[in-house]
Write a protein that holds these residues in place. Structure first.
Motif, PDB file in Angstrom:
ATOM      1  N   LEU A 189      -0.228  13.258   3.714  1.00 12.62           N
ATOM      2  CA  LEU A 189      -0.798  11.958   4.042  1.00 12.62           C
ATOM      3  C   LEU A 189      -2.212  11.829   3.513  1.00 12.62           C
ATOM      4  O   LEU A 189      -2.604  10.781   2.979  1.00 12.62           O
ATOM      5  CB  LEU A 189      -0.785  11.750   5.567  1.00 12.62           C
ATOM      6  N   ASP A 190      -2.970  12.896   3.652  1.00  7.59           N
ATOM      7  CA  ASP A 190      -4.361  12.867   3.216  1.00  7.59           C
ATOM      8  C   ASP A 190      -4.463  12.912   1.695  1.00  7.59           C
ATOM      9  O   ASP A 190      -5.297  12.221   1.090  1.00  7.59           O
ATOM     10  CB  ASP A 190      -5.109  14.040   3.847  1.00  7.59           C
ATOM     11  N   LYS A 191      -3.627  13.719   1.041  1.00  8.76           N
ATOM     12  CA  LYS A 191      -3.700  13.873  -0.416  1.00  8.76           C
ATOM     13  C   LYS A 191      -3.343  12.587  -1.141  1.00  8.76           C
ATOM     14  O   LYS A 191      -3.979  12.218  -2.131  1.00  8.76           O
ATOM     15  CB  LYS A 191      -2.766  15.002  -0.861  1.00  8.76           C
TER      16      LYS A 191
ATOM     17  N   ASP B 164       5.759   3.098  -7.393  1.00  4.26           N
ATOM     18  CA  ASP B 164       4.501   3.836  -7.485  1.00  4.26           C
ATOM     19  C   ASP B 164       3.874   4.087  -6.117  1.00  4.26           C
ATOM     20  O   ASP B 164       2.984   4.939  -5.990  1.00  4.26           O
ATOM     21  CB  ASP B 164       3.507   3.067  -8.360  1.00  4.26           C
ATOM     22  N   ASN B 165       4.299   3.348  -5.101  1.00  6.89           N
ATOM     23  CA  ASN B 165       3.681   3.470  -3.782  1.00  6.89           C
ATOM     24  C   ASN B 165       4.592   4.083  -2.733  1.00  6.89           C
ATOM     25  O   ASN B 165       4.148   4.331  -1.614  1.00  6.89           O
ATOM     26  CB  ASN B 165       3.221   2.089  -3.275  1.00  6.89           C
ATOM     27  N   LEU B 166       5.861   4.307  -3.065  1.00  8.48           N
ATOM     28  CA  LEU B 166       6.796   4.855  -2.087  1.00  8.48           C
ATOM     29  C   LEU B 166       6.970   6.354  -2.323  1.00  8.48           C
ATOM     30  O   LEU B 166       7.471   6.786  -3.357  1.00  8.48           O
ATOM     31  CB  LEU B 166       8.156   4.143  -2.183  1.00  8.48           C
ATOM     32  N   TYR B 167       6.542   7.151  -1.346  1.00  6.01           N
ATOM     33  CA  TYR B 167       6.623   8.605  -1.424  1.00  6.01           C
ATOM     34  C   TYR B 167       7.687   9.099  -0.437  1.00  6.01           C
ATOM     35  O   TYR B 167       7.788   8.588   0.687  1.00  6.01           O
ATOM     36  CB  TYR B 167       5.281   9.256  -1.069  1.00  6.01           C
ATOM     37  N   LEU B 168       8.457  10.098  -0.853  1.00 14.23           N
ATOM     38  CA  LEU B 168       9.454  10.730   0.007  1.00 14.23           C
ATOM     39  C   LEU B 168       9.093  12.185   0.207  1.00 14.23           C
ATOM     40  O   LEU B 168       8.642  12.859  -0.720  1.00 14.23           O
ATOM     41  CB  LEU B 168      10.857  10.617  -0.596  1.00 14.23           C
ATOM     42  N   LEU B 169       9.300  12.663   1.433  1.00 10.32           N
ATOM     43  CA  LEU B 169       8.927  14.036   1.760  1.00 10.32           C
ATOM     44  C   LEU B 169       9.966  14.631   2.697  1.00 10.32           C
ATOM     45  O   LEU B 169      10.351  13.990   3.680  1.00 10.32           O
ATOM     46  CB  LEU B 169       7.544  14.071   2.426  1.00 10.32           C
ATOM     47  N   ALA B 170      10.438  15.827   2.387  1.00  9.35           N
ATOM     48  CA  ALA B 170      11.325  16.583   3.264  1.00  9.35           C
ATOM     49  C   ALA B 170      10.546  17.772   3.803  1.00  9.35           C
ATOM     50  O   ALA B 170      10.375  18.780   3.111  1.00  9.35           O
ATOM     51  CB  ALA B 170      12.576  17.039   2.510  1.00  9.35           C
ATOM     52  N   GLU B 171      10.039  17.636   5.018  1.00 11.98           N
ATOM     53  CA  GLU B 171       9.146  18.645   5.584  1.00 11.98           C
ATOM     54  C   GLU B 171       9.251  18.647   7.103  1.00 11.98           C
ATOM     55  O   GLU B 171       9.483  17.597   7.728  1.00 11.98           O
ATOM     56  CB  GLU B 171       7.698  18.346   5.165  1.00 11.98           C
ATOM     57  N   THR B 172       9.094  19.831   7.694  1.00  8.73           N
ATOM     58  CA  THR B 172       9.134  19.952   9.153  1.00  8.73           C
ATOM     59  C   THR B 172       7.790  20.376   9.740  1.00  8.73           C
ATOM     60  O   THR B 172       7.609  20.285  10.956  1.00  8.73           O
ATOM     61  CB  THR B 172      10.198  20.980   9.579  1.00  8.73           C
ATOM     62  N   SER B 173       6.872  20.824   8.918  1.00  6.08           N
ATOM     63  CA  SER B 173       5.573  21.262   9.411  1.00  6.08           C
ATOM     64  C   SER B 173       4.628  20.073   9.548  1.00  6.08           C
ATOM     65  O   SER B 173       4.404  19.325   8.579  1.00  6.08           O
ATOM     66  CB  SER B 173       4.967  22.295   8.455  1.00  6.08           C
ATOM     67  N   VAL B 174       4.069  19.896  10.743  1.00  8.23           N
ATOM     68  CA  VAL B 174       3.138  18.795  10.977  1.00  8.23           C
ATOM     69  C   VAL B 174       1.894  18.952  10.113  1.00  8.23           C
ATOM     70  O   VAL B 174       1.370  17.975   9.557  1.00  8.23           O
ATOM     71  CB  VAL B 174       2.763  18.725  12.472  1.00  8.23           C
ATOM     72  N   GLU B 175       1.414  20.173   9.980  1.00 10.82           N
ATOM     73  CA  GLU B 175       0.219  20.408   9.166  1.00 10.82           C
ATOM     74  C   GLU B 175       0.466  20.055   7.702  1.00 10.82           C
ATOM     75  O   GLU B 175      -0.399  19.443   7.038  1.00 10.82           O
ATOM     76  CB  GLU B 175      -0.213  21.873   9.281  1.00 10.82           C
ATOM     77  N   ALA B 176       1.657  20.382   7.176  1.00 10.37           N
ATOM     78  CA  ALA B 176       1.984  20.031   5.792  1.00 10.37           C
ATOM     79  C   ALA B 176       2.132  18.521   5.637  1.00 10.37           C
ATOM     80  O   ALA B 176       1.748  17.942   4.611  1.00 10.37           O
ATOM     81  CB  ALA B 176       3.275  20.741   5.369  1.00 10.37           C
TER      82      ALA B 176
ATOM     83  N   HIS C 152       0.833  -1.200   0.000  1.00 11.81           N
ATOM     84  CA  HIS C 152       0.000   0.000   0.000  1.00 11.81           C
ATOM     85  C   HIS C 152       0.865   1.247   0.000  1.00 11.81           C
ATOM     86  O   HIS C 152       2.080   1.168   0.214  1.00 11.81           O
ATOM     87  CB  HIS C 152      -0.972   0.015   1.192  1.00 11.81           C
ATOM     88  N   ALA C 153       0.241   2.389  -0.222  1.00 11.68           N
ATOM     89  CA  ALA C 153       0.973   3.652  -0.315  1.00 11.68           C
ATOM     90  C   ALA C 153       1.688   3.957   0.997  1.00 11.68           C
ATOM     91  O   ALA C 153       1.088   3.911   2.068  1.00 11.68           O
ATOM     92  CB  ALA C 153       0.011   4.787  -0.660  1.00 11.68           C
ATOM     93  N   SER C 154       2.980   4.279   0.900  1.00 15.05           N
ATOM     94  CA  SER C 154       3.816   4.504   2.076  1.00 15.05           C
ATOM     95  C   SER C 154       4.604   5.790   1.890  1.00 15.05           C
ATOM     96  O   SER C 154       4.996   6.148   0.775  1.00 15.05           O
ATOM     97  CB  SER C 154       4.770   3.330   2.312  1.00 15.05           C
ATOM     98  N   LEU C 155       4.850   6.471   3.015  1.00 12.97           N
ATOM     99  CA  LEU C 155       5.541   7.752   2.991  1.00 12.97           C
ATOM    100  C   LEU C 155       6.661   7.756   4.017  1.00 12.97           C
ATOM    101  O   LEU C 155       6.468   7.325   5.155  1.00 12.97           O
ATOM    102  CB  LEU C 155       4.571   8.901   3.291  1.00 12.97           C
ATOM    103  N   TYR C 156       7.828   8.244   3.603  1.00 13.95           N
ATOM    104  CA  TYR C 156       8.936   8.478   4.540  1.00 13.95           C
ATOM    105  C   TYR C 156       9.194   9.973   4.563  1.00 13.95           C
ATOM    106  O   TYR C 156       9.602  10.562   3.559  1.00 13.95           O
ATOM    107  CB  TYR C 156      10.194   7.720   4.117  1.00 13.95           C
TER     108      TYR C 156
END
Length: 462
Positions: free
Chosen positions: A169-171, A152-164, A124-128
């Protein structure tokens, strides 16, 4: 309208809230109160409260309910594909759970979770989300460790804001996420810099609420302080479902233990080996902690310890040499020095053994033995006498038992499982305390020798 945020002062040790700052908390700690901003709920009618907050799991409504009116949902566990991690989590990771993993720098937290998120992306879709390194650094690690993932299911994100982070995660409809680390992210609902108690608590609460409401499984990396405890408020431990900690043992061996687990017990310990391919599960740790040498030499003894609910065979080595200084040295690696001194005192008192030698103790494999593990007393004494008197303990011999100050051999816990572990690894001669003997040990194919005192042990090993 939105009311102004309320200011409270929270103790970083116990998590108690205070309306004003004071030097000492009620728990007795000094200078541990830090300022925290508590946001007010939005309400159209100021006379009555229209919204209510539940626990850390999120919003609730409708007041109390009878227990029969509540729908019972069994926790679904899913295998991670990492054997030792599944063992610690009691069968796999629980869907919708929020877990913290902590450890010293270089313990392998990021390495282990990189492997985990790659495995989870296969289903399933996963985010680090990394707040401490660039995306290219993470991608290079994935390629260096040769991890198998679904692109196609592995997303990477460089972010410090919890809201972002929550928006991402929702998008992308993420069902498994890793946050690296909780001390590096910030939320608009709290004041203070990243890593401050108010930010750590509020960020963890916001992430937990989202995961519980959307059935998202999350692992959060947490840093530790100089006392090897999670940096931040103690309330962080109460927010999450599971608290895992990685211990390093001055080598490649890593031990993973659950200090808290709402979906299982906390007695299981996972053994990993850190190498160039990442954190590898060790299915049979006894093979690592035994030297594997076929040459019998003085000063070497095999014993069986208990880590959590696992029995581990390990080799204790002792070397005695004539001292060249005024006072003999006592050096031990992986052992408690006070226990070594106590055992040498017992030998001098009850066996009249003179130890005017430099004495060195070592645990093969780099494992550290807890001070509460007293079953190694007989093995330590045997290894010392073997090196001192230059005689060999056969490699098929396993010795376990606690030694009291009066020279008696005291029983140990879980005697039968320890003996079975030794017999399964081919040990044909096993020394145990007399009061640990049980008839079930007779059919294991090993010669069980029960001893009552240190004098009996010395006579049998000679």
């Amino acid at each position: 309208m939105v009311k102004a945020a309320k200011i409270e002062f929270v103790c970083t040790d116990c998590g108690m809230n205070h309306t004003r700052w004071q030097g000492q908390c009620r728990c007795g700690a000094w200078n541990t109160l830090v300022e925290m901003k508590i946001p007010k709920a939005t309400s159209k009618n100021t006379a009555t409260r229209t919204t209510s907050t539940g626990g850390y799991a999120g919003l609730t409504g409708g007041g109390s309910k009878k227990i029969n009116e509540i729908e019972s949902i069994d926790a679904e566990k899913r295998s991670t594909g990492i054997g030792e991690l599944d063992r610690v989590l009691c069968g796999g990771v629980t869907t919708g759970s929020v877990n913290i993993i902590s450890g010293d720098p270089g313990a392998g937290k990021t390495t282990l979770l990189s492997d985990l998120v790659a495995r989870m992306s296969k289903t399933h879709a996963s985010l680090y989300c990394t707040a401490e390194e660039s995306l290219s650094q993470f991608k290079n690690r994935v390629h260096r460790l040769k991890l198998d993932y679904d692109e196609d299911n592995l997303y990477l994100l460089a972010e410090t804001s919890v809201e972002a982070i929550i928006d991402e995660l929702d998008k992308n409809k993420i069902k498994f996420a890793v946050i690296d680390s909780i001390q590096a992210v910030v939320t608009e609902n709290a004041n203070g810099s990243p890593g401050s108690p108010s930010q750590v608590k509020s960020s963890a609460q916001s992430l937990t609420q989202y995961c519980k409401q959307n059935n998202v499984t999350m692992f959060i990396i947490a840093h530790v302080n100089k006392n090897n405890e999670i940096a931040g408020p103690q309330t962080l431990v109460h927010i999450v479902d599971a608290l895992l900690h990685i211990d390093t043992n001055d080598g490649q061996i890593r031990t993973l233990r659950a200090n808290k687990n709402r979906f299982g017990d906390i007695d299981t310990v996972g053994i990993f080996k850190m190498c160039e391919r990442g954190m590898l599960s060790v299915d049979n740790p006894s093979e690592i902690f035994l030297s594997g040498s076929s040459t019998e030499s003085p000063g070497s003894t095999i014993t069986c310890i208990r880590k959590g609910n696992r029995n581990l065979l390990l080799e204790i080595q002792c070397l005695t040499t004539e001292t060249e200084a005024e006072f003999p040295q006592r050096v031990c690696v992986g052992l408690n020095m006070n226990r070594i001194k106590m055992l040498t005192g017992i030998l001098r008192k009850h066996t009249k053994t003179k130890i005017f030698h430099d004495t060195f103790f070592n645990i093969v494999g780099g494992l550290k033995i807890d001070e509460s593990e007293t079953c190694i007393d007989l093995a330590l004494v045997t290894a010392l006498l073997s090196s001192l008197n230059d005689f060999v303990i056969p490699r098929n011999t396993c010795i376990m038992g606690e030694l009291s100050l009066n020279g008696d051999v005291r029983p140990i816990d879980s005697g039968v499982p320890r003996v079975k572990e030794a017999a399964q690894h081919g040990f044909t001669e096993i020394f145990i305390p007399y009061r640990n003997y049980h008839k079930s040990m007779e059919g294991l194919g090993a010669n069980i020798k029960a001893v009552k005192t240190i004098h009996e042990l010395i006579e049998l090993i000679k």
